[in-house]
Design a protein around this motif. Structure first.
Motif, short mmCIF file in Angstrom:
data_model
loop_
_atom_site.label_atom_id
_atom_site.label_comp_id
_atom_site.label_asym_id
_atom_site.label_seq_id
_atom_site.Cartn_x
_atom_site.Cartn_y
_atom_site.Cartn_z
N GLU A 295 10.80 -5.10 0.48
CA GLU A 295 10.10 -3.40 0.24
C GLU A 295 10.88 -3.16 -1.18
O GLU A 295 10.28 -2.45 -2.11
N ILE A 296 12.13 -3.62 -1.31
CA ILE A 296 12.92 -3.43 -2.82
C ILE A 296 11.96 -4.11 -3.89
O ILE A 296 11.64 -3.41 -5.34
N LEU A 297 11.73 -5.34 -3.37
CA LEU A 297 10.93 -5.58 -5.08
C LEU A 297 9.34 -5.90 -5.62
O LEU A 297 8.76 -5.53 -6.23
N PHE B 85 9.40 6.67 0.29
CA PHE B 85 8.55 5.06 0.47
C PHE B 85 9.36 4.71 1.00
O PHE B 85 8.91 3.38 2.66
N THR B 86 11.05 4.63 1.80
CA THR B 86 11.83 3.70 2.60
C THR B 86 11.77 4.29 3.89
O THR B 86 11.84 3.76 5.02
N GLN C 207 5.04 -14.99 -3.72
CA GLN C 207 5.71 -14.05 -4.88
C GLN C 207 6.48 -13.68 -4.71
O GLN C 207 7.49 -13.56 -5.73
N THR C 208 7.23 -12.54 -3.34
CA THR C 208 7.76 -11.86 -3.44
C THR C 208 9.44 -12.79 -3.07
O THR C 208 10.12 -12.64 -3.38
N ALA D 11 0.89 -1.32 -0.09
CA ALA D 11 -0.02 -0.12 0.09
C ALA D 11 0.79 1.60 0.49
O ALA D 11 0.13 1.99 -0.50
N ILE D 12 2.03 1.37 0.70
CA ILE D 12 2.94 2.59 0.64
C ILE D 12 3.57 2.74 -0.48
O ILE D 12 3.50 4.02 -1.34
N ALA D 13 3.77 0.89 -1.27
CA ALA D 13 4.82 1.48 -2.30
C ALA D 13 3.73 2.21 -3.61
O ALA D 13 4.14 3.19 -4.28
N ILE D 14 2.32 1.44 -3.91
CA ILE D 14 1.61 2.50 -4.62
C ILE D 14 1.05 3.65 -4.38
O ILE D 14 0.76 4.60 -5.16
N SER D 15 1.01 3.95 -3.26
CA SER D 15 0.18 5.83 -2.12
C SER D 15 1.85 6.37 -3.05
O SER D 15 1.45 7.21 -4.03
N THR D 16 2.52 5.62 -2.59
CA THR D 16 4.51 6.54 -3.15
C THR D 16 4.24 6.71 -4.82
O THR D 16 4.63 8.14 -5.26
#
Length: 468
Positions: free
Chosen positions: A412-414, A161-162, A314-315, A146-151
Motif C-alpha cells: 500500500e505504501i508503494l 488511507f491506511t 509493477q509493485t 482506488a483508495i490511494a487516488i481518492s485519498t
C-alpha cells in the motif's frame, strides 16, 4: 543389622557432602547488570521522557548487550543483539510468552492473536495470513489504488488511507455504511491506548473503554447482517465467521471481535507512521526524491500517463522505492521493542532471566548499531543493495509472531508513493527536527506540509492526514 544401618548412614552422609560440594563448585547464573531505577516506578519515566536512542543506547554502552531494568511496574531484561533476538523469538520462543499490560489487553481484546502462543494462536494466525496473503493482495491492488487516488484527491475530505486499506482486507469490497462509525470510534479508542490507565469519567483511557464498547456493538451489527443475508466473503471477517476447529467448534463472538480490532491496531498506526517518515526522507534528501521520481514516472509513462491501472507485477519491481521503504523502516524503527515474559527461569550467556520477568528484544538498538549498519544514523537506502546480516533487520519482528500484514503495508505504501510522486508536489514546513513519541516516533508537529496539484493547492499536517 546395626552395622548395615551404620554403613548406609555413612554412605548417605558422604554422598550428601560430595553432592553439596559439586553444587557449590558449579557456577550459578547471575542477574544481568543494570539499574532497577526508583522503587515501583523503576525507569519508566526515563524511558518515556527521553529519545529511545538515548535511553537504550547509553545502557547498552554501559552494560553490554543484555541488561536488567524495571519499567511499567515489572522487572525486565533488555536484549540488543541479533543472536539474542533469535533466541527469544525463534529458537526458544516457547520459553517466552507474549505479554502486554492488562490495560492494553482490555482495549484491543484478550482473544486477539498477538496475546497468545498456543494452538489458538496458530489457528488465528493462519486465518489472518490467508486474508493478507500475496494472492489476496494481488487481487486487491486495484482497490488499494482506488483508495490511494481518492485519498490524494480529497485531502480535506476526511478519508484516511491506511484505515481504509485495513478495512478493505477485513470487510472486503462491500462498502458498509458502518465504516464512518467504525473509523470515528477506532480513533477515539486509539487515542487512549497508550495513556495512563485511569478509568475515571472524562479521562482518555475511559473514553477509549467506551469507544471499545461502541465498536463491539457496531461490529456485532455487521456480523448480524452477514449472517442474516448469508453473505460469503473472502475477507478476514468471512474467514473468522466460517472457521471450525477439528472438533467442529466455531469461534465465539468475542474472539471474532477481538481479532478484528487487533488487526486494526496492527494495520493502522504503524503503517501511517512509516508512510509519514518515508515522505519526510523523500523531502529531506533530494537525491532520494529524484531517484524515486525517475522510477515512478517511468512506470507512469508505461501506463499511458496513468490511464492504465498499476499492476501487481509493477509493485513487485520498484527497486529504488523499495530500498527507501526498508531504510525508512530501519531509521525510524517504529517498533522499538516488543514484550515477552519468561515462563520459567532461563539462562542466556551466563545470565539468569527469572521466571515472570519481562523480556524486551530491542529492535531499535540493532537497527542503529554500527557493527551491523555502516554509519547507522545516515539515511542510505543503497545499503540494502547488498545482503544484510541475518536477524539484524527485523522491522516486523521475527519468529511465529512476525507481523502477518507486512506485505500489505509495503504494497500500500508503494502504491501511494506512485500516485503521490506522479500527481503532486509538496513542501514540508520548517521544523526543529524534533521527534514525538506517542508511543511511535513521528516528526514533531506531525510533519506540516503544503501540497500542490496541477490545478489546485492544499495544505495540512501530513501525518494527521494519513493517520487521523
Amino acid at each position: 543389622m546395626n552395622t548395615v544401618l551404620l554403613y548406609c548412614f555413612v554412605f548417605a552422609l558422604l554422598s550428601f557432602i560430595l553432592l553439596g560440594k559439586q553444587t557449590r563448585n558449579k557456577p550459578r547464573a547471575k542477574l544481568p547488570p543494570g539499574s532497577m531505577g526508583w522503587p515501583y516506578l523503576g525507569e519508566t519515566l526515563q524511558l518515556y521522557s527521553q529519545n529511545p536512542n538515548v535511553f537504550f543506547g547509553t545502557r547498552q554502552q554501559r552494560y553490554g548487550e543484555i541488561f536488567k531494568t524495571h519499567i511499567l511496574g515489572s522487572p525486565g531484561v533488555m536484549l540488543c543483539s541479533p543472536e539474542a533476538i533469535r533466541f527469544v523469538l525463534v529458537t526458544r520462543a516457547h520459553l517466552f510468552k507474549p505479554t502486554y499490560p492488562k490495560s492494553k489487553e482490555k482495549l484491543s481484546g484478550p482473544s486477539a492473536l498477538f496475546f497468545h502462543q498456543d494452538d489458538y494462536h496458530t489457528q488465528m494466525r493462519r486465518l489472518v495470513q490467508e486474508s493478507l496473503s500475496l494472492d489476496a493482495i494481488k487481487n486487491l491492488v486495484p482497490d488499494i489504488e482506488a483508495i490511494a487516488i481518492s485519498t490524494l484527491d480529497s485531502w480535506s475530505g476526511g478519508q484516511i488511507f491506511t484505515f481504509d486499506v485495513a478495512a478493505l482486507f477485513i470487510f472486503g469490497r462491500s462498502n458498509t455504511h458502518y465504516k464512518e462509525q467504525l473509523k470515528k470510534n477506532y480513533f477515539t479508542l486509539d487515542k487512549g491506548y497508550n495513556c495512563f490507565p485511569i478509568n475515571l469519567p472524562g479521562s482518555s483511557y475511559n473514553k477509549s473503554v467506551l469507544a471499545r464498547r461502541r465498536l463491539s456493538l457496531i461490529l456485532g451489527e455487521i456480523i448480524k447482517e452477514r449472517k442474516e443475508n448469508k453473505l460469503v466473503e473472502k475477507d478476514l471477517l468471512g474467514s473468522l465467521l466460517k472457521f471450525k476447529d477439528e472438533q467442529g467448534q466455531t469461534l465465539t463472538h468475542n474472539q471474532i471481535l477481538d481479532n478484528i480490532i487487533g488487526v486494526l491496531f496492527a494495520a493502522q498506526d504503524t503503517t501511517a507512521t512509516l508512510l509519514t517518515w518515508i515522505l519526510k526522507y523523500m523531502h529531506d534528501y533530494s537525491e532520494l526524491l529524484e531517484a524515486i521520481q525517475v522510477e515512478q514516472r517511468a512506470i507512469f509513462a508505461a501506463n499511458e500517463g496513468g490511464n492504465q491501472s498499476l499492476s501487481w507485477a509493477q509493485t513487485r519491481n520498484m527497486p529504488p522505492t523499495s530500498r527507501a521503504v526498508k531504510e525508512s523502516l530501519r531509521m525510524a524503527s517504529i517498533i522499538s521493542f516488543t514484550f515477552r515474559e519468561a515462563v520459567e527461569d532461563v539462562e542466556y550467556k551466563g545470565y539468569l532471566i527469572r521466571k515472570g520477568w519481562k523480556v524486551l528484544p530491542l529492535f531499535r538498538n540493532i537497527h542503529h548499531n554500527p557493527d551491523f549498519f555502516n554509519e547507522p544514523h545516515n539515511f542510505n537506502p543503497s545499503r540494502f543493495e547488498l545482503g544484510i546480516r541475518p536477524n539484524a533487520f527485523v522491522p516486523f519482528g521475527n519468529g511465529v509472531h512476525t507481523c502477518p500484514g507486512n506485505e500489505v503495508a509495503k504494497t500500500e505504501i508503494l502504491i501511494f508513493i506512485y500516485h503521490l510522486v506522479n500527481k503532486f508536489r509538496w513542501e514540508a514546513a520548517a521544523s526543529d527536527g524534533g521527534i514525538h513519541y506517542d508511543p511511535f516516533p513521528v516528526p514533531h508537529q506531525g510533519l506540516p506540509a503544503k501540497f500542490w496539484k496541477e490545478y489546485s493547492g492544499s495544505q495540512g499536517a501530513l501525518y494527521d492526514k494519513i493517520a487521523n
